[in-house]
Design a protein around this motif. Structure first.
Motif, short mmCIF file in Angstrom:
data_model
loop_
_atom_site.label_atom_id
_atom_site.label_comp_id
_atom_site.label_asym_id
_atom_site.label_seq_id
_atom_site.Cartn_x
_atom_site.Cartn_y
_atom_site.Cartn_z
N UNK A 196 31.18 43.48 31.48
CA UNK A 196 32.00 43.14 30.30
C UNK A 196 33.47 43.03 30.67
N UNK A 197 34.21 42.26 29.89
CA UNK A 197 35.62 41.93 30.20
C UNK A 197 35.72 41.20 31.53
N UNK A 198 34.71 40.39 31.82
CA UNK A 198 34.64 39.74 33.12
C UNK A 198 35.79 38.80 33.42
N UNK A 199 36.39 38.20 32.38
CA UNK A 199 37.53 37.30 32.64
C UNK A 199 38.74 38.09 33.12
N UNK A 200 38.89 39.33 32.60
CA UNK A 200 39.96 40.20 33.11
C UNK A 200 39.77 40.46 34.60
N UNK A 201 38.50 40.64 35.00
CA UNK A 201 38.20 40.89 36.42
C UNK A 201 38.57 39.67 37.25
N UNK A 202 38.17 38.47 36.77
CA UNK A 202 38.51 37.25 37.51
C UNK A 202 40.03 37.13 37.68
N UNK A 204 42.25 39.43 37.74
CA UNK A 204 42.71 40.45 38.66
C UNK A 204 42.39 40.07 40.11
N UNK A 205 41.19 39.49 40.32
CA UNK A 205 40.78 39.05 41.66
C UNK A 205 41.69 37.90 42.13
N UNK A 257 41.65 47.40 27.79
CA UNK A 257 41.33 46.90 29.11
C UNK A 257 40.12 47.62 29.64
N UNK A 258 39.19 46.89 30.20
CA UNK A 258 38.12 47.51 30.95
C UNK A 258 38.74 47.90 32.29
N UNK A 259 38.85 49.22 32.55
CA UNK A 259 39.72 49.64 33.65
C UNK A 259 39.26 49.17 35.03
N UNK A 260 37.96 48.90 35.17
CA UNK A 260 37.47 48.38 36.44
C UNK A 260 38.15 47.06 36.78
N UNK A 261 38.52 46.33 35.72
CA UNK A 261 39.18 45.03 35.92
C UNK A 261 40.49 45.17 36.66
N UNK A 263 41.16 47.08 39.23
CA UNK A 263 41.09 47.49 40.63
C UNK A 263 41.65 46.47 41.62
N UNK A 264 41.21 45.18 41.55
CA UNK A 264 41.75 44.25 42.56
C UNK A 264 43.27 44.13 42.49
N UNK A 265 43.85 44.10 41.30
CA UNK A 265 45.31 44.03 41.19
C UNK A 265 45.93 45.34 41.69
N UNK A 266 45.33 46.46 41.32
CA UNK A 266 45.81 47.77 41.76
C UNK A 266 45.84 47.87 43.28
N UNK A 267 44.76 47.44 43.92
CA UNK A 267 44.67 47.53 45.39
C UNK A 267 45.78 46.71 46.05
N UNK A 268 46.18 45.60 45.39
CA UNK A 268 47.24 44.78 45.97
C UNK A 268 48.61 45.17 45.44
#
Lengths: 454, 454
Positions: A196-202, A204-205, A257-261, A263-268
């Protein structure tokens, strides 16, 4: 350079798309636009994604669903008419959708994922056409072409690390990139959606892959609130918070925000700006790695119900090596995940989410804990709420605990348990569910209402 | 019916034995008297037990130690002279001691245990003789004759369950029972001693076996104090506290009682009265299973230094099943025991006693935690003190946490961590060691000094 993401309600109609166009073109550093499928235009409306799920189910069961498929196409068509786009883009969407709906159904999960993902995919095509129609250089980019590869898990795909390097090559493109959210491709070429909140993940990636300076996430609220507005009226907005604060707040009921979303931004180390499509001048909320602590020790208060506690006591437990570890092992054997383990000298309390338990499991668990650990007492209590008081500045602040517990005490809230580790990004109070709202209100009053008066 | 136990300082001289005689005979329900070996008469004096240990060491190394053996006998002889006892009892003690010292030395540990135990054993014979000399029906009872059987562990023997039924038969005896503390017999007939405070353990076992109504433990303090007198001057005495409160206080530095000694009495629900031989009219402190809560929520405050914390954080730790259990398993593998595990959403803090750690172990532990758990951060901090605020009434009392944390905050003490499980018999605060005394003083002021004023 910025990556901008728009949610479904920001893309639900031609009028909304005009706002999006103005936002994107107002800032030339906005390079990549990640889009969701069209969302609700009004409260009883149906999201395109939900129409697509119904459509896929009908196709899987009956081989066709002409009205549902037309309803999907009509959502795009009505937007295209509003924006005076020519009909070729709708014909393309129609062709693509029917090809997909009549395609391979041998793996129903993958079929469903592909149909769901078409909501975003076709919207990206439509939006790219609209931007070009407005005279802006913009191009739909397929995740396949861009090399956004994911694991082979329908509905909960995970990005593969090589995707970041692939996406980085998009930096060399001229013009705007219009990129569909919510899905990627397996190495075998199948479409697979994120959770869920998959567009937020995209988004962020893509921010990570493009090494963006900022990831702007446009939604339909002005900001993240310091407390749930259904508990406290007109709460203060949060201007800036850290990833860790966001995460601690998300844990207990904050759902912007789905917090998993993140992660990619956080890591960078890329900051995330949450903004409102319908009020782009509002300051919004920025999620950062570090922030200055200028506005008091607490940034937000979150709460969640539905917890239970397993209290285990045994005289001289403290002398036994491995007691706590064995108790946690029994929970793990039974498939239970726990949240916290506050302890006394001869007792430990295990806090877990209630929805994992049933009467039979409780019985088995109590029996095992008593028999295998020779516990004197094992008691399960339900209807607990956890309240998180969150703020990175707490660690520099003598007296935050005193203020919080005094506020609870004055509101006649009994603190069932407290848990504060040495990170001090948050403080957890366990209270009975019926005292949750009163507790949150009292804490808000202490840490926010009084700040406004000064 | 009561079991009475006297410590070494209560039995160090004839004058002390006269006090003991008056105490025992003042209450006809005092049936069994458990005695230690003669303790110190003045601060530079040597305890008989310490003389015996030196004596046994010399015998093991050189086959003889005439001066040390005579020094032991002289302690008994001087008491006998003070009390005008005839010399036959000292002759008996002399014969028994030399037989023992010249006995089987093939197992040095068992030899040492037998010699150490003779301190209590001979004192019981002497005291029985003194009571009879005063015209009271009293008899020395050997643990062997009474059936006090223990495990075959020199220096840390454990009572065997059948002993309780054996000891119960002593109820049928006429007259007073004078029973030596500190040791029992293996099934093979060897003498084996308990761990430290072994006479307290014997008293507790005898109270359980005899199903006594009360276990009176006479020592040289008027009562258990609510806080360490070296931190707070003239602290309030505790009149009554529960086993659990005693145990929580013992954990962090309260040393009136070796808490393991309480277990046999606790299991039988027998209250324990701590009294002062030198001031028997003082009320003393009673340890009970349950108590009424009339004097405020807090019964005592204890503190201890020498703790360290291992802070482990990992983004999204909370989603990982078994993270905490795996961290505890690594500690267990390394032979470490931990005290508490407060946690945030994505971090846990493991509190353990510092004296288990060294630089090499710390390095290995940090490496393992990072590598095996993929932790983002692992940090070890030293010089922590734990402060326990103890009281069964806390669970019924809204606001105790607020009072405690406000008192600490006003004393400018930073709370490093808090841990309060759902038992609420105690509340743990972690502070830096240099703030320990100030913290304890502030808490005492809040919960005790103010009570006295009202």
């Amino acid at each position: 350079m910025k990556v901008v993401k728009f949610g479904g309600s920001s893309l639900a109609s031609g009028a909304q798309l005009e706002k999006v166009f103005h936002i994107v073109t107002a800032d030339p550093s906005r390079k990549a636009v990640v889009v969701s499928a069209p969302g609700k235009r009004f409260s009883n409306d149906t999201k395109v994604t939900d129409l697509l799920i119904a459509c896929a189910d009908h196709y899987l069961q009956k081989g066709k669903a002409p009205e549902l498929a037309e309803a999907v196409i009509e959502r795009y068509a009505s937007i295209a008419r509003e924006l005076n786009l020519d009909s070729s883009i709708i014909e393309r969407i129609r062709d693509d959708l029917f090809t997909l709906l009549n395609g391979d159904k041998r793996n129903p999960e993958k079929y469903l994922d592909a149909v769901k993902a078409s909501g975003e995919d076709n919207n990206a095509k439509l939006i790219a056409a609209y931007f070009r129609h407005q005279g802006v250089e913009a191009e739909y980019v397929s995740p396949k072409e861009a090399g956004l590869f994911v694991t082979n898990e329908p509905g909960s795909a995970q990005v593969l690390p090589e995707s970041y390097d692939n996406l980085h090559r998009l930096r060399n493109r001229e013009g705007l990139i219009i990129f569909p959210g919510f899905f990627g491709y397996s190495k075998e070429g199948d479409v697979l959606t994120f959770s869920r909140s998959g567009s937020d993940i995209t988004g962020s990636i893509l921010a990570n892959g493009l090494k963006a300076d900022l990831y702007e996430n446009f939604t339909d609220v002005d900001a993240v609130y310091s407390v749930n507005p259904s508990i406290v009226q007109d709460p203060k907005e949060i201007n800036e918070l850290t990833y860790r604060e966001m995460r601690e707040l998300s844990y207990a009921g904050f759902s912007v925000f789905h917090d998993e979303a993140l992660i990619p931004a956080f890591r960078a180390g890329i900051p995330v700006q949450i903004k409102n499509t319908n009020n782009p001048d509002a300051k919004g909320t920025r999620v950062v790695s570090r922030r200055d602590h200028t506005n008091g020790p607490v940034i937000g208060i979150a709460s969640d119900t539905g917890f239970c506690s397993i209290y285990i006591s045994k005289y001289l437990m403290n002398r036994e090596i491995g007691f706590g570890r064995k108790a946690l092992q029994i929970l793990e054997d039974e498939g239970l995940t726990y949240e916290h383990v506050p302890s006394g000298i001869d007792d430990i309390t295990i806090i877990l989410r209630h929805n994992q338990m049933d009467a039979a499991l409780e019985q088995r668990l109590v029996t095992r804990l008593k028999r295998e650990l020779h516990a004197d007492e094992v008691t399960v209590r339900y209807h607990l709420a956890l309240i998180m008081v969150v703020g990175e500045a707490m660690r520099h602040n003598v007296g935050t605990t005193a203020r919080a517990s005094k506020a609870l005490s004055e509101a006649d809230v009994n603190i069932e348990m407290i848990n504060q580790g040495s990170s001090e990004v948050s403080m957890m109070f366990g209270v009975m569910e019926e005292q949750e709202k009163r507790a949150v209100q009292a804490l808000y009053e202490e840490f926010f209402a009084r700040v406004l008066l000064s």
